[in-house]
Design a protein around this motif. Structure first.
Motif, mmCIF file in Angstrom:
data_model
loop_
_atom_site.group_PDB
_atom_site.id
_atom_site.type_symbol
_atom_site.label_atom_id
_atom_site.label_comp_id
_atom_site.label_asym_id
_atom_site.label_seq_id
_atom_site.Cartn_x
_atom_site.Cartn_y
_atom_site.Cartn_z
ATOM 1 N N ARG A 1 -3.583 -0.841 -20.857
ATOM 2 C CA ARG A 1 -2.652 -1.881 -20.412
ATOM 3 C C ARG A 1 -1.239 -1.641 -20.975
ATOM 4 N NH1 ARG A 1 -7.038 -5.269 -21.791
ATOM 5 N NH2 ARG A 1 -5.907 -5.890 -23.672
ATOM 6 N N MET A 2 -1.165 -1.247 -22.211
ATOM 7 C CA MET A 2 0.136 -0.978 -22.816
ATOM 8 C C MET A 2 0.840 0.192 -22.123
ATOM 9 S SD MET A 2 -0.863 -1.494 -26.839
ATOM 10 C CE MET A 2 0.739 -0.954 -27.385
ATOM 11 N N ARG A 3 0.041 1.198 -21.731
ATOM 12 C CA ARG A 3 0.620 2.360 -21.062
ATOM 13 C C ARG A 3 1.152 1.964 -19.687
ATOM 14 N NH1 ARG A 3 -3.539 5.037 -21.112
ATOM 15 N NH2 ARG A 3 -3.260 6.049 -23.127
ATOM 16 N N GLU A 4 0.373 1.148 -18.942
ATOM 17 C CA GLU A 4 0.823 0.713 -17.627
ATOM 18 C C GLU A 4 2.088 -0.157 -17.714
ATOM 19 O OE1 GLU A 4 -2.419 -1.250 -15.849
ATOM 20 O OE2 GLU A 4 -3.617 0.583 -15.528
ATOM 21 N N ARG A 5 2.137 -1.027 -18.714
ATOM 22 C CA ARG A 5 3.326 -1.881 -18.854
ATOM 23 C C ARG A 5 4.572 -1.063 -19.169
ATOM 24 N NH1 ARG A 5 2.548 -6.862 -22.748
ATOM 25 N NH2 ARG A 5 0.983 -7.224 -21.108
ATOM 26 N N VAL A 6 4.422 -0.073 -19.994
ATOM 27 C CA VAL A 6 5.575 0.752 -20.341
ATOM 28 C C VAL A 6 6.017 1.594 -19.166
ATOM 29 C CG1 VAL A 6 6.346 2.634 -21.811
ATOM 30 C CG2 VAL A 6 5.013 0.768 -22.784
ATOM 31 N N LEU A 7 5.036 2.194 -18.459
ATOM 32 C CA LEU A 7 5.396 3.039 -17.340
ATOM 33 C C LEU A 7 5.861 2.242 -16.130
ATOM 34 C CD1 LEU A 7 2.506 5.691 -17.527
ATOM 35 C CD2 LEU A 7 4.867 5.899 -18.318
ATOM 36 N N GLY A 8 5.415 0.988 -15.977
ATOM 37 C CA GLY A 8 5.795 0.191 -14.816
ATOM 38 C C GLY A 8 7.145 -0.487 -14.962
ATOM 39 N N ALA A 9 7.634 -0.566 -16.136
ATOM 40 C CA ALA A 9 8.960 -1.202 -16.319
ATOM 41 C C ALA A 9 10.035 -0.348 -15.671
ATOM 42 C CB ALA A 9 9.238 -1.391 -17.805
ATOM 43 N N SER A 10 11.068 -1.017 -15.038
ATOM 44 C CA SER A 10 12.160 -0.276 -14.388
ATOM 45 C C SER A 10 13.047 0.351 -15.448
ATOM 46 C CB SER A 10 12.991 -1.233 -13.530
ATOM 47 O OG SER A 10 13.548 -2.264 -14.338
ATOM 48 N N PRO A 11 13.357 1.567 -15.258
ATOM 49 C CA PRO A 11 14.188 2.217 -16.273
ATOM 50 C C PRO A 11 15.618 1.682 -16.210
ATOM 51 C CG PRO A 11 13.838 3.702 -14.428
ATOM 52 C CD PRO A 11 12.972 2.482 -14.176
#
Length: 358
Positions: free
Chosen positions: A58-68
């Motif tokens: 879940r932490m990985r998905e949240r970090v990768l899904g955030a807009s840069p």
């Protein structure tokens, strides 16, 4: 104790411990058993206390899904404020240095003599002081003051090189040349001022030329041969200045004082006959005339008369007859009476009041 060189055996011991930690659990070194046990406990604590695999996902998905976030533009240009500040400080320091050097040069040049390195600075300071002097008369006296300073410098040079054979010839010649320039300039200004405005300036100019003729004449015998010859020109100039001041002062009461021409020492006096300036006629005002006293009234030469006695007078025995005093004519007195000013009559309308009739 300070930090020294690590012994070689300490390096070897650290390398052995590092290999024991990286080795497999079955290949433990008995020399580091206790230390390896602590390392094992730390590894187990990190594995049990950390997040599980689901949490990590879940932490990985949240970090990768955030807009840069958009990359910030970095200004790689060199800031100019620092360069401007350093340049301003450098300019201020340079100005302070220049002013300090100029002030020191002015102080040191006050005692400079002709031929010294700072004599030019001294003459420049004198020119600046002349520019700050206001009034033609003040500038003329300032020029004479500079010329007097040149004679004082000649006296100092004579005293300094009295035992050395006279000293440098260039210093004497420079002082004499500057003396002639200042004396002639001051004479031109004061002679023109004295012949037109104040006659006292001519007397001061003549006295100055006479006194400096005495000073320079007494100093001439101690100068080198060439400088003494050059001093003769300065003495001739002083004689011309004194004579010019005397000639202009002699024509002070004439209608024409100067001829309108100028030479090295000032205006040339007129050569014609001295004619007194015309006197302007003065008009006397009637208010300035003395008051004429009024003559007393003329009395008639008729002697006093005796009035005739009325009837019955003198009938009383023992009573002398009555005589009347002489009658004098009285001056006529005319009195003008101004009639009073008649004011206009104002008529006010009648106002009806309640309760009143008519």
């Amino acid at each position: 104790m300070g930090r020294g060189i690590t012994p070689l055996w300490r390096h070897r011991q650290r390398e052995q411990f590092a290999r024991a930690v990286e080795a497999l659990p079955g290949d433990t070194d008995p020399a580091f058993a206790d230390e390896l046990a602590v390392v094992t406990l730390l590894r187990e604590a990190a594995a049990t206390s950390g997040p599980d695999e689901a949490t990590r996902a879940r932490m990985r998905e949240r970090v990768l899904g955030a807009s840069p976030s958009p990359p910030t533009k970095v200004d790689r240009r060199r800031p100019r404020s620092g360069a401007h500040g350093r340049l301003a400080v450098a300019l201020v320091a340079a100005l302070c240095l220049v002013f300090s050097l100029a002030g020191m040069s002015l102080l040191l040049s006050r005692d400079a003599l002709p031929g010294d390195a700072l004599y030019g600075v001294k003459r420049t300071a004198e020119s600046a002081s002349l520019g700050l002097t206001f009034g033609e008369e003040s500038k003329g006296y300032k020029r004479l003051e500079f010329a007097s300073a040149r004679v004082s410098e000649l006296e100092i040079l004579v005293d300094r090189y009295r035992d050395a054979g006279g000293g440098p010839l260039g210093g004497y010649l420079t002082a004499l040349a500057d003396f002639d320039a200042d004396a002639a300039a001051g004479s031109r200004v004061l002679a023109a001022f004295g012949s037109g405005s104040d006659r006292r300036a001519l007397g001061s100019l003549r006295d100055w030329a006479t006194s400096h003729t005495t000073r320079l004449g007494g100093l001439r015998g101690s100068l080198p041969v060439d400088a003494a010859t050059r001093a003769g020109t300065s003495l001739d100039l002083l004689a011309r200045i004194a004579q010019r001041a005397a000639d202009l002062a002699a024509r002070g009461q004439c209608a024409t004082v100067t001829s309108g021409r100028f030479d090295q020492v000032g205006p040339v006096p007129a050569t014609g006959d001295c004619v007194a300036p015309p006197v302007e006629p003065t008009t006397t005002s009637t208010t300035d005339l003395p008051a004429v006293p009024a003559s007393p009234p003329a009395t008639s030469g008729v002697p006093p008369t005796t009035a005739p006695a009325p009837p019955g007078a003198g009938t009383t025995p023992g009573v002398p007859p009555r005589t009347t005093e002489p009658t004098l004519p009285l001056p006529s007195l005319t009195v003008s009476i101004t009639p009073p000013v008649q004011l206009p009559t104002l008529t006010l309308p009648s106002l009806p009041l309640p309760g009143l009739t008519g």
